[in-house]
Design an enzyme around this catalytic site. Structure first.
Site, mmCIF file in Angstrom:
data_model
loop_
_atom_site.group_PDB
_atom_site.id
_atom_site.type_symbol
_atom_site.label_atom_id
_atom_site.label_comp_id
_atom_site.label_asym_id
_atom_site.label_seq_id
_atom_site.Cartn_x
_atom_site.Cartn_y
_atom_site.Cartn_z
ATOM 1 C CB SER A 1 -0.941 -0.240 1.252
ATOM 2 O OG SER A 1 -1.777 1.196 0.801
ATOM 3 C CD GLU B 1 -0.013 -2.303 -14.708
ATOM 4 O OE1 GLU B 1 0.827 -1.210 -14.196
ATOM 5 O OE2 GLU B 1 -1.115 -2.222 -14.146
HETATM 6 C C1 LIG Z 1 -6.028 0.542 -12.250
HETATM 7 C C2 LIG Z 1 -5.366 -0.759 -12.880
HETATM 8 C C3 LIG Z 1 -5.399 -1.180 -14.298
HETATM 9 C C4 LIG Z 1 -4.960 -1.605 -12.078
HETATM 10 C C5 LIG Z 1 -4.080 -2.727 -12.043
HETATM 11 N N1 LIG Z 1 -2.774 -2.204 -12.312
HETATM 12 C C6 LIG Z 1 -2.179 -1.398 -11.231
HETATM 13 N N2 LIG Z 1 -1.028 -0.944 -11.886
HETATM 14 C C7 LIG Z 1 -0.193 -0.070 -11.135
HETATM 15 N N3 LIG Z 1 -0.601 0.412 -9.763
HETATM 16 C C8 LIG Z 1 -1.475 -0.120 -9.459
HETATM 17 C C9 LIG Z 1 -2.537 -1.036 -10.067
HETATM 18 N N4 LIG Z 1 -3.538 -1.449 -9.263
HETATM 19 C C10 LIG Z 1 -3.462 -0.672 -8.000
HETATM 20 N N5 LIG Z 1 -2.131 0.197 -8.311
HETATM 21 C C11 LIG Z 1 -1.831 0.965 -7.190
HETATM 22 O O1 LIG Z 1 -2.315 0.877 -5.764
HETATM 23 C C12 LIG Z 1 -2.818 1.795 -5.464
HETATM 24 C C13 LIG Z 1 -4.103 1.501 -4.600
HETATM 25 O O2 LIG Z 1 -3.707 0.912 -3.587
HETATM 26 P P1 LIG Z 1 -3.054 1.486 -2.368
HETATM 27 O O3 LIG Z 1 -3.604 3.045 -2.103
HETATM 28 O O4 LIG Z 1 -1.796 1.555 -2.646
HETATM 29 O O5 LIG Z 1 -3.288 0.654 -1.197
HETATM 30 C C14 LIG Z 1 -3.521 2.541 -6.738
HETATM 31 O O6 LIG Z 1 -3.310 4.168 -6.489
HETATM 32 C C15 LIG Z 1 -1.988 2.486 -7.641
HETATM 33 O O7 LIG Z 1 -1.091 3.522 -7.189
#
Ligand SMILES: CC(C)=CCNc1ncnc2c1ncn2[C@@H]1O[C@H](COP(=O)(O)O)[C@@H](O)[C@H]1O
Ligand SMILES: [Zn+2]
Length: 347
Positions: A97, A202
């Site tokens: 996170s 990605e």
């Molecule tokens: C949106 C999408 C295509 C998701 C799958 N691929 C992803 N690629 C890169 N970063 C991601 C992805 N999914 C989540 N994140 C990261 O995880 C964050 C959410 O979880 P957290 O706030 O870190 O707890 C997002 O704001 C982003 O920075």
């Protein structure tokens, strides 16, 4: 919902973003406290059969982040997410996170991480059957200075968290910022003993960035969708990944629903699995993509015609890719072997 075999299969989850993993039950709980956001509820999950663009997916995180603005929110969300993974048969998870501050509630980046760790500790004290570790995430859009701050914060918790904090992640919208700006902070983290899990290739046309990030090298790769030559990557990239034997964290529903891959059978799992390269099936964002790890294993099996034994081996070999020490790997392997007979006498 996945079939019972996949639920009962002991599993390792190595690529799960905390705020992307929030279930609709927990979202409802958060909305009760923030009624002004009640019409955002169905904006946080992509239902079955639906797809979004990558950009639209990242917009969803803006909504989700409005729901998790206090230490209490982060604590509640972490506890629920951990318990949900445990209920799905996940025995070891590395959550990740991005530490966030929120002036209106007094949440700081440090208190954010403390809240996550406190929730993990409580789950352990309550006897939830799952070993939980944590990676601090660097969001590319925030640039290298913030990244270096995150490394420092990670260092602090790396020393004080009794082995729970194990590493760093690089994530965020891959179209934003340049990966090479993060080499220095990531290398600094690596020198401190933190493990690195980096989102890589990605999206297409990032060969130069991928080459630079691979030169560190990372301990695991998130996605790696466009590394191989058939999709515009290069043999050199493949050879580097093979040389260092860097495991890939692969997320079927995420890639198909965010349309970086056109259909399940086009997934690069196929390419790397056939090379005998370590592949770890993961969820990415189980809340956003409406999935769980059992279902991801079932999708893998049905798409590529894998037998139950092959699926078992895939799960067992994932243990080799965790960031916790060797003794934890041995314990998990013992556990897997104890559970195996029960799983294979069901047929
Ligand atoms: C949106 C999408 C295509 C998701 C799958 N691929 C992803 N690629 C890169 N970063 C991601 C992805 N999914 C989540 N994140 C990261 O995880 C964050 C959410 O979880 P957290 O706030 O870190 O707890 C997002 O704001 C982003 O920075
Ligand atoms: Zn991810």
């Amino acid at each position: 919902m996945a079939e019972q075999f996949y639920k009962d299969l002991p599993k390792v989850e190595l690529h799960a973003h905390l705020n992307g993993s929030i279930s609709s039950t927990t979202t409802e709980k958060l909305i009760t406290k923030k009624p002004q956001l009640s019409d955002q509820h169905n904006m946080t999950v992509i239902s079955r059969g639906q797809k979004r663009t990558l950009e639209e997916c990242f917009e969803m995180f803006k909504i989700i982040h409005q729901l998790t603005v206090s230490d209490e929110d982060i604590f509640v969300v972490t506890k629920d997410v951990v318990k949900e993974f445990a209920a799905d048969g996940v025995k070891y998870i590395e959550l990740r996170s991005t530490p966030r501050e929120e002036k209106s509630t007094g949440m700081t980046k440090k208190s954010y991480v403390s809240s996550v760790l406190e929730a993990i500790k409580q789950c352990k004290n309550e006897g939830v059957d799952i070993d939980v570790r944590f990676l601090l995430a660097i969001d590319r859009r925030n640039g290298p200075n913030i990244a270096m701050e995150t490394v420092k914060l990670a260092e602090e918790f790396f020393r004080s968290s009794d082995g729970v904090v194990v590493g760093l992640d690089l994530s965020g919208n891959p179209a934003v910022g340049d990966g090479k700006n993060f080499i220095a902070p990531l290398q600094a983290g690596r020198n401190l003993g933190l493990k690195l899990a980096l989102h890589l290739a990605e999206i297409p046309n990032q060969n130069e960035e991928s080459e630079m990030l691979l030169s560190i090298p990372p301990d695991r790769i998130g996605h790696g969708t466009f590394l191989h030559p058939e999709v515009g990557g290069s043999q050199r990239l493949v050879d580097t990944v093979k040389k260092y034997r860097i495991p890939l964290e692969l997320c079927f529903s995420s890639n198909v629903k965010s349309q970086t891959i056109s259909s399940y059978d086009q997934h690069h799992f196929h390419y790397w699995y056939n090379l005998g390269h370590p592949c770890v099936v993961c969820t990415d964002d189980k809340g956003v993509f409406g999935t769980d790890l059992s279902l991801e294993y079932q999708i893998t099996a049905s798409t590529f015609n894998l037998s139950k034994t092959q699926i078992w081996d895939l799960s067992y070999q994932s243990i080799n890719c965790i960031f916790a020490p060797e003794s934890v790997k041995s314990d998990l392997k013992r556990r897997w072997n104890e559970l195996k007979p029960g799983l294979f006498t069901q047929d």
